[in-house]
Write a protein that holds these residues in place. Structure first.
Motif, PDB file in Angstrom:
ATOM      1  N   GLU A   1      -0.246 -10.155  -5.056  1.00  0.00           N
ATOM      2  CA  GLU A   1      -0.398  -9.205  -6.167  1.00  0.00           C
ATOM      3  C   GLU A   1      -1.818  -9.230  -6.720  1.00  0.00           C
ATOM      4  O   GLU A   1      -2.059  -9.413  -7.903  1.00  0.00           O
ATOM      5  CB  GLU A   1       0.626  -9.513  -7.276  1.00  0.00           C
ATOM      6  CG  GLU A   1       2.067  -9.325  -6.805  1.00  0.00           C
ATOM      7  CD  GLU A   1       3.082  -9.626  -7.893  1.00  0.00           C
ATOM      8  OE1 GLU A   1       2.702 -10.241  -8.915  1.00  0.00           O
ATOM      9  OE2 GLU A   1       4.243  -9.258  -7.716  1.00  0.00           O
TER      10      GLU A   1
ATOM     11  N   ASN B   1      -2.303  -0.746   1.819  1.00  0.00           N
ATOM     12  CA  ASN B   1      -1.409  -1.081   0.707  1.00  0.00           C
ATOM     13  C   ASN B   1      -1.885  -0.485  -0.606  1.00  0.00           C
ATOM     14  O   ASN B   1      -1.089  -0.067  -1.457  1.00  0.00           O
ATOM     15  CB  ASN B   1      -1.315  -2.604   0.531  1.00  0.00           C
ATOM     16  CG  ASN B   1      -0.376  -3.258   1.518  1.00  0.00           C
ATOM     17  OD1 ASN B   1       0.355  -2.580   2.232  1.00  0.00           O
ATOM     18  ND2 ASN B   1      -0.391  -4.578   1.552  1.00  0.00           N
TER      19      ASN B   1
ATOM     20  N   ASN C   1       0.167   1.673  -3.987  1.00  0.00           N
ATOM     21  CA  ASN C   1       0.487   0.882  -5.176  1.00  0.00           C
ATOM     22  C   ASN C   1      -0.178   1.515  -6.397  1.00  0.00           C
ATOM     23  O   ASN C   1      -1.396   1.413  -6.568  1.00  0.00           O
ATOM     24  CB  ASN C   1       0.030  -0.562  -4.996  1.00  0.00           C
ATOM     25  CG  ASN C   1       0.532  -1.466  -6.118  1.00  0.00           C
ATOM     26  OD1 ASN C   1       0.021  -1.432  -7.225  1.00  0.00           O
ATOM     27  ND2 ASN C   1       1.534  -2.280  -5.819  1.00  0.00           N
TER      28      ASN C   1
ATOM     29  N   SER D   1       0.090  -7.406  -1.653  1.00  0.00           N
ATOM     30  CA  SER D   1       1.345  -7.349  -2.418  1.00  0.00           C
ATOM     31  C   SER D   1       2.013  -8.725  -2.440  1.00  0.00           C
ATOM     32  O   SER D   1       1.364  -9.714  -2.722  1.00  0.00           O
ATOM     33  CB  SER D   1       2.259  -6.269  -1.843  1.00  0.00           C
ATOM     34  OG  SER D   1       2.443  -6.455  -0.447  1.00  0.00           O
ATOM     35  N   SER D   2       3.274  -8.791  -2.096  1.00  0.00           N
ATOM     36  CA  SER D   2       3.980 -10.071  -2.153  1.00  0.00           C
ATOM     37  C   SER D   2       3.632 -10.957  -0.959  1.00  0.00           C
ATOM     38  O   SER D   2       3.142 -10.485   0.073  1.00  0.00           O
ATOM     39  CB  SER D   2       5.496  -9.833  -2.178  1.00  0.00           C
ATOM     40  OG  SER D   2       5.943  -9.369  -0.914  1.00  0.00           O
TER      41      SER D   2
ATOM     42  N   TYR E   1      -5.320  -4.107  -1.500  1.00  0.00           N
ATOM     43  CA  TYR E   1      -4.331  -4.717  -2.386  1.00  0.00           C
ATOM     44  C   TYR E   1      -3.381  -5.579  -1.569  1.00  0.00           C
ATOM     45  O   TYR E   1      -2.796  -5.136  -0.570  1.00  0.00           O
ATOM     46  CB  TYR E   1      -3.533  -3.659  -3.146  1.00  0.00           C
ATOM     47  CG  TYR E   1      -2.443  -4.241  -4.018  1.00  0.00           C
ATOM     48  CD1 TYR E   1      -2.764  -4.952  -5.166  1.00  0.00           C
ATOM     49  CD2 TYR E   1      -1.089  -4.096  -3.665  1.00  0.00           C
ATOM     50  CE1 TYR E   1      -1.767  -5.507  -5.959  1.00  0.00           C
ATOM     51  CE2 TYR E   1      -0.086  -4.635  -4.456  1.00  0.00           C
ATOM     52  CZ  TYR E   1      -0.430  -5.345  -5.609  1.00  0.00           C
ATOM     53  OH  TYR E   1       0.549  -5.900  -6.392  1.00  0.00           O
TER      54      TYR E   1
END
Length: 560
Positions: A188, A120, A124, A150-151, A148
């Motif tokens: 996040e 990820n 990003n 994310s959601s 990372y």
């Protein structure tokens, strides 16, 4: 949870020692065996032999030897169960456990999620931009497996699409459930995987890049993850720690990453918590000097104070470095101030001194009491004595003078032990007055006898006025009357110090003496201002040399 004996035997029967050892060091074929330079002691000519026939290794230089499990234990500094699990991971062997909850130890979900987070990261731009702004290189990202998250929906979708057991993911702290159903623990956030010493992944730390109120979060407590016993980066730093006999403990993940980036590969960090007693066994394994590198804000000072007390009470060598002006180690590295950082880390403040400073002054350096009011000085004295009484007698006595200096009080008024049975109740049977002994003074005298080749250098630094209880024995030693030193030679219950330990003890003994002399001189009303200023200047020079481990010739403040 115990690994079943049958499972261990099956693993032993399956593995080949050559495959295991060659996973860590380079082996070269030599006849029926394999050879290498020994990883356990320095050598240029290979004397380390691995026998595939006997399934053992042996070094003819240092005599270290054993089977594949013993090798992994020695090389990776692991316990027996940890080494078993490490080898099982290397060989894709599924261990069986005697406890029915053994499935909770299965970290395959964590490994998969970690790979997901890593993938990820590179898709990003905001996450990559943040890491770049902090000065973190691609090499460091790979080394620490930074990722990372994310959601929440993305993480849960990934787990479902790959048919992972969601209940297991919940047990491992990857996700949780609330009134609105399942949600991911990390949303996040830049992710930092956290490993056991053995290299097993047990959880994550996460740094927000979206302005969340909680800047950092960690995995929740699970059967695998206990943040009060873990150190971020230890799996990568352990080899350097064991080799250098020093460990740097910081407060943040980024501090560790940046320190490693410029060569401080013995750096680790606590997981958003103060150092605890649960960290002590891990720190004891390496017998390393401990350097705390903490921020100078109130929270950092408080954490450093608590850690200093803990480490002092557990006999650790080392000290504290406080980073001021809202800077942390990562900032020093990013700004190219590596030499300045190195200098700071080379000169930490002793744990006991730092703790005493914090008892007397706040994080801004202001006194916590009115030094001119006796009743307030008495209150702070009680706190100082309470702390000193928790230390070993010798340590407490060594730092009594420093405590006295802090509160402008004569050392004789400070009690270091609530019960003096350990420090002074050794009776000297061959003296007419049945005199009590002073352990520190005895150790200093024994060192002169134990290291005759250093005698002249040691004696040049000493004077009979430094000895309160054993002045007579010191004078016997000076005159060569060794036969009259029974009270010193008979103390076989005391540890024989190595030369390095003795030098450190002697420097502390001298420092205590000069510190007391300095306090007496500054309180001497017969000395004028200029004389006291000269004495203060001389004391600073002496203090710097002794704290650097350098002996000095005896110096009389009043008659230089």
């Amino acid at each position: 949870m115990l690994i079943s004996k049958t499972s261990i035997e099956n693993l032993k029967n399956q593995i080949d020692i050559v495959d295991i050892v060659s996973s860590f060091i380079e082996l070269k074929k030599s006849g029926a065996n394999f050879k290498a330079c020994c990883p356990f002691h320095g050598e240029d000519t290979p004397s380390f032999t691995v026998s595939p026939t006997k399934q053992i290794y042996h070094c003819f230089g240092c005599s270290n030897g054993g089977d594949a499990i013993k090798f992994v234990m020695e090389y990776e500094k692991l316990t027996y169960p940890e080494a078993i699990e490490k080898i099982a991971a290397l060989t894709n062997f599924n261990l069986e456990y005697d406890n029915n909850d053994s499935q909770a130890l299965n970290t395959s979900i964590l490994d998969a999620v970690n790979n997901y987070y890593q993938n990820n990261l590179f898709s990003n731009s905001n996450a990559l931009q943040y890491l770049n702004s902090r000065g973190i290189t691609k090499e460091s990202i790979d080394k620490f497996q930074i990722g990372y998250a994310s959601s929440s929906n993305d993480t849960i979708t990934y787990l479902k699409n790959n048919f992972f057991d969601l209940n297991m993911a919940k047990e491992l702290g990857v996700i949780d459930s609330g009134s609105n159903g399942l949600y991911a623990r990390f949303i996040e956030r830049i992710t930092f995987p956290i490993f056991l010493q053995s290299g097993k992944l047990v959880g994550f730390g996460g740094r927000t890049i979206s302005g969340h109120n909680a800047k950092y979060v960690n995995s929740p407590a699970t059967k695998l993850f206990n943040k009060s016993a873990l150190l971020f980066g230890y799996n990568l730093a352990k080899e350097s720690i064991f080799q250098s006999k020093e460990i740097i403990i910081t407060e943040g993940y980024l501090d560790v990453v940046m320190l490693h980036q410029v060569g401080f590969t013995n750096s680790v960090a606590t997981l958003g918590t103060a150092l605890t007693s649960q960290h002590i066994p891990l720190l004891k394994k390496s017998d390393a000097k401990v350097i705390l590198g903490y921020d100078g804000d109130k929270a950092g000072m408080e954490a450093a104070y608590k850690a200093s007390i803990l480490l002092a009470q557990n006999d650790f060598v080392g000290g504290v470095v406080i980073f001021q002006n809202a800077h942390d180690p990562a900032d020093y590295v990013k700004e190219g101030r590596v030499d300045e950082l190195k200098s700071l880390l080379l000169h930490p403040k002793y744990f006991v001194e730092f703790a005493l400073d914090y008892i007397v002054k706040d994080n801004l350096g202001n006194y916590r009491f009115d030094i001119n009011r006796p009743e307030e000085k008495q209150k702070i004295l009680v706190k100082i004595e309470d702390f000193l009484s928790t230390l070993k007698p010798v340590m407490a006595e060594e730092f009594k003078g420093y405590a006295a200096y802090l509160i402008n009080l004569h050392p004789k008024y400070i009690k270091t032990q609530k019960s003096n049975t350990l420090k002074n109740n050794y009776k000297t049977p061959n003296t007419s007055q049945n005199q009590m002994i002073d352990i520190t003074e005895i150790l200093i005298l024994q060192g002169i006898l134990n290291y005759p080749d250093k005698k002249e250098i040691i004696l040049a630094a000493l004077d009979s006025s430094m000895f309160q209880k054993h002045k007579e024995e010191f004078e016997y030693l000076l005159s060569g009357q060794i036969d009259r030193l029974t009270s010193v030679l008979a103390r076989t219950e005391l540890k024989t110090l190595t030369l390095e330990e003795y030098k450190s003890q002697l420097c502390m003994f001298l420092y205590k003496y000069y510190q007391n002399q300095f306090i007496l001189a500054t309180n001497d009303k017969t000395l004028n201002f200029q004389k006291k200023a000269n004495i203060s200047k001389e004391f600073k020079i002496i203090e710097q040399r002794l704290k650097s481990g350098n002996l000095i010739k005896f110096f009389n403040f009043k008659n230089p």
